[in-house]
Design an enzyme around this catalytic site. Structure first.
Site, PDB file in Angstrom:
ATOM      1  N   GLN A 181       0.980  -1.137  -0.210  1.00 34.27           N
ATOM      2  CA  GLN A 181       0.044  -0.030   0.126  1.00 34.27           C
ATOM      3  C   GLN A 181       0.795   1.406   0.148  1.00 34.27           C
ATOM      4  OE1 GLN A 181      -3.316   0.151   2.866  1.00 34.27           O
ATOM      5  NE2 GLN A 181      -3.918  -1.861   2.085  1.00 34.27           N
ATOM      6  N   THR A 205       0.234   0.528  -4.140  1.00 39.59           N
ATOM      7  CA  THR A 205      -1.192   0.707  -4.416  1.00 39.59           C
ATOM      8  C   THR A 205      -1.960   1.889  -3.720  1.00 39.59           C
ATOM      9  OG1 THR A 205      -1.954  -0.888  -2.653  1.00 39.59           O
ATOM     10  CG2 THR A 205      -1.552  -1.838  -4.786  1.00 39.59           C
ATOM     11  N   GLU A 206      -1.276   2.358  -2.754  1.00 42.71           N
ATOM     12  CA  GLU A 206      -1.836   3.364  -1.862  1.00 42.71           C
ATOM     13  C   GLU A 206      -0.698   4.386  -1.498  1.00 42.71           C
ATOM     14  OE1 GLU A 206      -4.811   1.953   0.811  1.00 42.71           O
ATOM     15  OE2 GLU A 206      -5.213   0.460  -0.462  1.00 42.71           O
ATOM     16  N   LEU A 207       0.005   5.050  -2.143  1.00 47.60           N
ATOM     17  CA  LEU A 207       1.104   5.830  -1.698  1.00 47.60           C
ATOM     18  C   LEU A 207       0.578   7.160  -1.316  1.00 47.60           C
ATOM     19  CD1 LEU A 207       4.082   5.912  -1.411  1.00 47.60           C
ATOM     20  CD2 LEU A 207       4.282   6.913  -4.129  1.00 47.60           C
TER      21      LEU A 207
END
Length: 370
Positions: free
Chosen positions: A228, A258-260
């Site tokens: 993430q 995926t979720e920086l």
């Protein structure tokens, strides 16, 4: 003026113009997709500045909340597809790599999913059937249009043990296996991922890899593991993140961030990751930059992003996508986690959708670092 000098000047001006117009997606087009998570207002066109930023900088999109079970399937016989239809149509308009997030998660899933009509918890077979019906409806509707699915999200604790969610308590690891089996049956062309936060921690990473290997050993398709990327200015270290990139890749799985985002604010326990239940009461001493981010902190943010993207570029043969968790600071979930009402600055665009030029510059120039 000599023709050769005119040509040189023209080429120089053209180069500057091209560089000014290029975005992050252009800088890394030969390396990996650059993605952004979108909220309802952006998908609905209410935030009109979003489209220009998306067109310039991003070639992948993820739905931040609109495809989670609660929003898309709030009641047993009720689906809310309209926002997702708009999201997928927007992705197609942008010619973007479209990510479905997420099919199975312990959070933002209504209680009715786990219960019968008398409010008793479902047994394993009944719960898995309900999960498979959900996957069939959602993946089936967007078959051939959504390019990759976060099939299962956050099923592992940081210490490497399996999360004791209602899913796991009822079905053990079988709920994970059956979710991937069903998603593959419905759309065998879409990529399928396991996604989790704090994947830089060896215990958690190793369990995720072992789980993915177990699935493959049983003939179940899983294509990648999502890290993430909810990071701070100093933690985790570049070396810790790199170790997980290498370990996941060497195990035979695609890697994606995926979720920086990067949290520049303090919090009571110096928490990292994305455990949405780990919250605290609001306290103004943990909201120090209400009137703007000081230049010193802005420089630290830019430097941290530059270091991260230098790492990503170094391992571009292993990484397929880098997705920011949001587009601009005002829409970031970090304004409300781990406490509500914070003024967060975690992304490359400010609250007006304007580029943080030093951050973008550091990201793009990281291509030259190997």
């Amino acid at each position: 003026m000599k023709p050769i000098l005119l040509i040189s000047i023209f080429l120089f001006v053209f180069h500057l113009s091209s560089h000014a117009q290029s975005g992050m997606k252009d800088a890394f087009e030969k390396s990996f997709h650059i993605g952004a998570a979108l909220n309802y207002r952006q998908v609905n066109g209410q935030e009109t500045k979003a489209l220009d930023v998306l067109e310039k900088h991003f070639n992948s999109i993820t739905g931040e909340n609109l495809m989670k079970w609660g929003p898309i399937h709030p009641e047993l016989d009720k689906f809310n597809f309209e926002p997702v239809d708009k999201y997928v149509a927007l992705g197609e308009k942008l010619n973007a790599f479209i990510v479905g997030h997420t099919l199975v998660w312990h959070s933002q899933t209504p209680d009715w999913v786990f219960e019968d009509s008398d409010k008793n918890l479902l047994e394993k077979d009944a719960l898995i059937k309900r999960m498979e019906d959900h996957i069939e409806a959602v993946v089936g509707r967007y078959k051939g249009r959504v390019n990759g699915w976060d099939v299962v999200n956050e099923a592992i604790f940081d210490d490497g043990n399996m999360r004791t969610s209602k899913w796991y308590n009822a079905a053990g690891k079988d709920f994970i296996k059956r979710a991937f089996i069903k998603a593959n049956q419905i759309d065998p062309e879409a990529e399928l991922y396991y996604n989790d936060y704090n994947m830089w921690k060896p215990e958690k990473r190793n369990t995720a890899i072992a789980l993915a290997k177990e699935l493959r050993a049983e003939g179940i398709r899983i294509d990648g593991i999502g890290m993430q990327g909810h990071y701070g200015l100093e933690s985790p270290t570049i070396e810790q993140i790199e170790a997980s990139i290498i370990a996941i890749s060497e195990a035979g799985f695609k890697v994606m961030f995926t979720e920086l985002d990067i949290d520049v604010l303090p919090n009571p326990a110096n928490r990292s990751g994305a455990d949405i239940d780990a919250t605290f009461a609001s306290d103004e001493k943990y909201n120090p930059f209400k009137d703007g981010l000081p230049q010193e902190m802005q420089e630290k943010l830019a430097k941290r992003y530059g270091e991260l993207f230098a790492l990503f570029n170094k391992h571009s043969d292993k990484i397929t996508r880098i997705t920011f968790w949001g587009i601009h600071d005002g829409g970031s979930w970090l304004n409300n986690w781990p406490m509500r009402g914070r003024t967060a600055y975690p992304l490359p665009f400010d609250r007006n959708y304007d580029e943080k030029s030093d951050v973008i510059k550091e990201i793009i120039e990281s291509r030259s670092v190997r």
